[in-house]
Design a protein around this motif. Structure first.
Motif, PDB file in Angstrom:
ATOM      1  N   TRP A   5      71.522 -70.747  72.555  1.00  0.00           N
ATOM      2  CA  TRP A   5      71.276 -69.801  71.473  1.00  0.00           C
ATOM      3  C   TRP A   5      72.186 -70.064  70.270  1.00  0.00           C
ATOM      4  O   TRP A   5      71.740 -69.981  69.126  1.00  0.00           O
ATOM      5  CB  TRP A   5      71.465 -68.375  71.973  1.00  0.00           C
ATOM      6  N   VAL A   6      73.450 -70.357  70.530  1.00  0.00           N
ATOM      7  CA  VAL A   6      74.362 -70.620  69.414  1.00  0.00           C
ATOM      8  C   VAL A   6      73.982 -71.926  68.710  1.00  0.00           C
ATOM      9  O   VAL A   6      74.059 -72.026  67.484  1.00  0.00           O
ATOM     10  CB  VAL A   6      75.834 -70.653  69.893  1.00  0.00           C
ATOM     11  N   SER A   7      73.541 -72.911  69.479  1.00  0.00           N
ATOM     12  CA  SER A   7      73.046 -74.155  68.880  1.00  0.00           C
ATOM     13  C   SER A   7      71.830 -73.888  68.003  1.00  0.00           C
ATOM     14  O   SER A   7      71.693 -74.459  66.914  1.00  0.00           O
ATOM     15  CB  SER A   7      72.686 -75.168  69.978  1.00  0.00           C
ATOM     16  N   ALA A   8      70.937 -73.016  68.481  1.00  0.00           N
ATOM     17  CA  ALA A   8      69.742 -72.661  67.699  1.00  0.00           C
ATOM     18  C   ALA A   8      70.141 -71.941  66.408  1.00  0.00           C
ATOM     19  O   ALA A   8      69.549 -72.169  65.345  1.00  0.00           O
ATOM     20  CB  ALA A   8      68.813 -71.786  68.529  1.00  0.00           C
ATOM     21  N   ALA A   9      71.159 -71.063  66.494  1.00  0.00           N
ATOM     22  CA  ALA A   9      71.641 -70.361  65.297  1.00  0.00           C
ATOM     23  C   ALA A   9      72.177 -71.360  64.275  1.00  0.00           C
ATOM     24  O   ALA A   9      71.930 -71.234  63.064  1.00  0.00           O
ATOM     25  CB  ALA A   9      72.731 -69.365  65.683  1.00  0.00           C
ATOM     26  N   LEU A  10      72.899 -72.358  64.748  1.00  0.00           N
ATOM     27  CA  LEU A  10      73.444 -73.384  63.856  1.00  0.00           C
ATOM     28  C   LEU A  10      72.324 -74.189  63.198  1.00  0.00           C
ATOM     29  O   LEU A  10      72.386 -74.511  62.007  1.00  0.00           O
ATOM     30  CB  LEU A  10      74.372 -74.302  64.643  1.00  0.00           C
ATOM     31  N   THR A  11      71.279 -74.474  63.953  1.00  0.00           N
ATOM     32  CA  THR A  11      70.119 -75.198  63.407  1.00  0.00           C
ATOM     33  C   THR A  11      69.442 -74.380  62.308  1.00  0.00           C
ATOM     34  O   THR A  11      69.066 -74.914  61.253  1.00  0.00           O
ATOM     35  CB  THR A  11      69.110 -75.514  64.520  1.00  0.00           C
ATOM     36  N   ASP A  12      69.303 -73.079  62.541  1.00  0.00           N
ATOM     37  CA  ASP A  12      68.698 -72.201  61.531  1.00  0.00           C
ATOM     38  C   ASP A  12      69.519 -72.223  60.232  1.00  0.00           C
ATOM     39  O   ASP A  12      68.961 -72.277  59.126  1.00  0.00           O
ATOM     40  CB  ASP A  12      68.629 -70.759  62.057  1.00  0.00           C
ATOM     41  N   GLU A  13      70.829 -72.177  60.374  1.00  0.00           N
ATOM     42  CA  GLU A  13      71.708 -72.171  59.199  1.00  0.00           C
ATOM     43  C   GLU A  13      71.644 -73.501  58.450  1.00  0.00           C
ATOM     44  O   GLU A  13      71.609 -73.534  57.212  1.00  0.00           O
ATOM     45  CB  GLU A  13      73.137 -71.861  59.645  1.00  0.00           C
ATOM     46  N   ASP A  14      71.614 -74.594  59.198  1.00  0.00           N
ATOM     47  CA  ASP A  14      71.501 -75.912  58.569  1.00  0.00           C
ATOM     48  C   ASP A  14      70.169 -76.052  57.835  1.00  0.00           C
ATOM     49  O   ASP A  14      70.098 -76.641  56.748  1.00  0.00           O
ATOM     50  CB  ASP A  14      71.639 -77.016  59.624  1.00  0.00           C
ATOM     51  N   THR A  15      69.100 -75.522  58.432  1.00  0.00           N
ATOM     52  CA  THR A  15      67.784 -75.577  57.809  1.00  0.00           C
ATOM     53  C   THR A  15      67.783 -74.814  56.490  1.00  0.00           C
ATOM     54  O   THR A  15      67.213 -75.257  55.484  1.00  0.00           O
ATOM     55  CB  THR A  15      66.706 -74.994  58.744  1.00  0.00           C
ATOM     56  N   CYS A  16      68.446 -73.664  56.490  1.00  0.00           N
ATOM     57  CA  CYS A  16      68.569 -72.873  55.257  1.00  0.00           C
ATOM     58  C   CYS A  16      69.297 -73.673  54.185  1.00  0.00           C
ATOM     59  O   CYS A  16      68.846 -73.755  53.040  1.00  0.00           O
ATOM     60  CB  CYS A  16      69.316 -71.579  55.539  1.00  0.00           C
ATOM     61  N   ALA A  17      70.420 -74.282  54.551  1.00  0.00           N
ATOM     62  CA  ALA A  17      71.216 -75.059  53.586  1.00  0.00           C
ATOM     63  C   ALA A  17      70.417 -76.228  53.034  1.00  0.00           C
ATOM     64  O   ALA A  17      70.477 -76.526  51.830  1.00  0.00           O
ATOM     65  CB  ALA A  17      72.494 -75.552  54.250  1.00  0.00           C
ATOM     66  N   ASN A  18      69.630 -76.880  53.880  1.00  0.00           N
ATOM     67  CA  ASN A  18      68.845 -78.040  53.451  1.00  0.00           C
ATOM     68  C   ASN A  18      67.788 -77.661  52.422  1.00  0.00           C
ATOM     69  O   ASN A  18      67.369 -78.493  51.614  1.00  0.00           O
ATOM     70  CB  ASN A  18      68.174 -78.705  54.662  1.00  0.00           C
ATOM     71  N   GLY A  19      67.369 -76.406  52.427  1.00  0.00           N
ATOM     72  CA  GLY A  19      66.354 -75.957  51.483  1.00  0.00           C
ATOM     73  C   GLY A  19      66.869 -75.849  50.057  1.00  0.00           C
ATOM     74  O   GLY A  19      66.080 -75.693  49.119  1.00  0.00           O
ATOM     75  N   PHE A  20      68.197 -75.970  49.889  1.00  0.00           N
ATOM     76  CA  PHE A  20      68.773 -75.813  48.550  1.00  0.00           C
ATOM     77  C   PHE A  20      69.473 -77.080  48.060  1.00  0.00           C
ATOM     78  O   PHE A  20      70.347 -77.036  47.208  1.00  0.00           O
ATOM     79  CB  PHE A  20      69.769 -74.644  48.553  1.00  0.00           C
ATOM     80  N   THR A  21      69.052 -78.209  48.606  1.00  0.00           N
ATOM     81  CA  THR A  21      69.652 -79.479  48.182  1.00  0.00           C
ATOM     82  C   THR A  21      68.827 -80.189  47.117  1.00  0.00           C
ATOM     83  O   THR A  21      69.251 -81.198  46.571  1.00  0.00           O
ATOM     84  CB  THR A  21      69.819 -80.411  49.396  1.00  0.00           C
ATOM     85  N   GLU A  22      67.635 -79.668  46.838  1.00  0.00           N
ATOM     86  CA  GLU A  22      66.748 -80.332  45.884  1.00  0.00           C
ATOM     87  C   GLU A  22      67.234 -80.151  44.444  1.00  0.00           C
ATOM     88  O   GLU A  22      67.837 -79.138  44.096  1.00  0.00           O
ATOM     89  CB  GLU A  22      65.327 -79.767  46.003  1.00  0.00           C
ATOM     90  N   ASN A  23      66.934 -81.134  43.622  1.00  0.00           N
ATOM     91  CA  ASN A  23      67.303 -81.065  42.200  1.00  0.00           C
ATOM     92  C   ASN A  23      66.519 -79.992  41.455  1.00  0.00           C
ATOM     93  O   ASN A  23      66.902 -79.582  40.357  1.00  0.00           O
ATOM     94  CB  ASN A  23      67.071 -82.426  41.532  1.00  0.00           C
ATOM     95  N   ALA A  24      65.407 -79.549  42.055  1.00  0.00           N
ATOM     96  CA  ALA A  24      64.597 -78.513  41.414  1.00  0.00           C
ATOM     97  C   ALA A  24      65.340 -77.183  41.351  1.00  0.00           C
ATOM     98  O   ALA A  24      64.989 -76.298  40.574  1.00  0.00           O
ATOM     99  CB  ALA A  24      63.276 -78.338  42.169  1.00  0.00           C
ATOM    100  N   MET A  25      66.380 -77.043  42.189  1.00  0.00           N
ATOM    101  CA  MET A  25      67.176 -75.816  42.186  1.00  0.00           C
ATOM    102  C   MET A  25      68.192 -75.864  41.047  1.00  0.00           C
ATOM    103  O   MET A  25      68.756 -76.912  40.738  1.00  0.00           O
ATOM    104  CB  MET A  25      67.940 -75.663  43.507  1.00  0.00           C
ATOM    105  N   THR A  26      68.440 -74.730  40.430  1.00  0.00           N
ATOM    106  CA  THR A  26      69.485 -74.689  39.415  1.00  0.00           C
ATOM    107  C   THR A  26      70.850 -74.839  40.096  1.00  0.00           C
ATOM    108  O   THR A  26      71.023 -74.445  41.247  1.00  0.00           O
ATOM    109  CB  THR A  26      69.455 -73.361  38.639  1.00  0.00           C
ATOM    110  N   LYS A  27      71.784 -75.395  39.355  1.00  0.00           N
ATOM    111  CA  LYS A  27      73.112 -75.650  39.922  1.00  0.00           C
ATOM    112  C   LYS A  27      73.782 -74.358  40.376  1.00  0.00           C
ATOM    113  O   LYS A  27      74.437 -74.319  41.422  1.00  0.00           O
ATOM    114  CB  LYS A  27      73.988 -76.354  38.882  1.00  0.00           C
ATOM    115  N   ASN A  28      73.608 -73.300  39.615  1.00  0.00           N
ATOM    116  CA  ASN A  28      74.243 -72.029  39.945  1.00  0.00           C
ATOM    117  C   ASN A  28      73.749 -71.484  41.288  1.00  0.00           C
ATOM    118  O   ASN A  28      74.539 -71.042  42.131  1.00  0.00           O
ATOM    119  CB  ASN A  28      73.980 -70.998  38.846  1.00  0.00           C
TER     120      ASN A  28
END
Length: 206
Positions: A152-175
């Motif tokens: 379960w804790v591994s799954a929680a970490l995967t969810d958090e990493d997935t969230c972070a990966n969604g904001f690595t695109e250049n389409a996102m504003t820097k702020n």
């Protein structure tokens, strides 16, 4: 009218009072002297344990305040790390929900934020289940429950990493990237630390 004759406290009573006061004062001093020594041992225990994992400074700063609870007990160390992580995950999820309502986000940012809020909600659920199971561990069910917690804790970490990966695109504003990543990276690192301490606790029983 007869004048009252002052009564004198019997010597034995004075002696007992003095003795009780002395014992109470000595007990207070002994407790005060023992507490710093105990806290110091607990703090060093936490420092040593945190020194073996990926994010040692974050580990120590998040757990040192709980030294009196953790003592030098590996199970209490793991469960406290999990409890602190769950609390942080909840506040991070709340922060992200607030950010989602902010005006001025691009459609892509809104979409990523919604996904992130959902993923963090899942992460909180996984950590909450893990926290509940920690209190149920006994020698007879240790292997089964600790495996569930690790999963379960591994799954929680995967969810958090997935969230972070969604904001690595250049389409996102820097702020937006900066604000989100600061929160998500922190909770992901805390979850990673909690998992490492849980794994360490598990290894003691193998």
């Amino acid at each position: 009218m007869w004048d009252k004759v002052p009564t004198e406290t019997p010597p034995c009573t004075r002696f007992l009072s003095a003795l009780l006061f002395s014992l109470a004062f000595t007990s207070i001093n002994l407790i005060s002297a023992a507490r710093p020594a105990t806290d110091k041992a607990s703090t060093e225990f936490i420092r040593t344990a945190c020194g073996t994992i990926t994010y040692p400074q974050l580990c120590f700063t998040s757990l040192a305040a709980h030294a009196s609870v953790i003592q030098t007990n590996p199970k209490l160390l793991a469960s406290t790390a999990l409890s602190v992580t769950l609390s942080t995950a909840r506040s991070t999820s709340s922060d992200m929900s607030t950010l989602l309502k902010r005006h001025g986000l691009t459609p892509r940012e809104v979409s990523a934020m919604r996904d992130c809020v959902e993923e963090l909600s899942d992460s909180v659920d996984q950590l909450k289940k893990s926290m509940g199971e920690m209190s149920q561990i006994k020698s007879s069910n240790f292997g089964l429950i600790i495996n569930d917690i690790q999963t379960w804790v591994s799954a929680a970490l995967t969810d958090e990493d997935t969230c972070a990966n969604g904001f690595t695109e250049n389409a996102m504003t820097k702020n937006v990237r900066t604000v989100v990543n600061a929160r998500i990276v922190n909770i992901a690192h805390m979850t990673s630390n909690a998992l490492a301490l849980i794994n360490s606790y598990a290894s003691l029983h193998h």
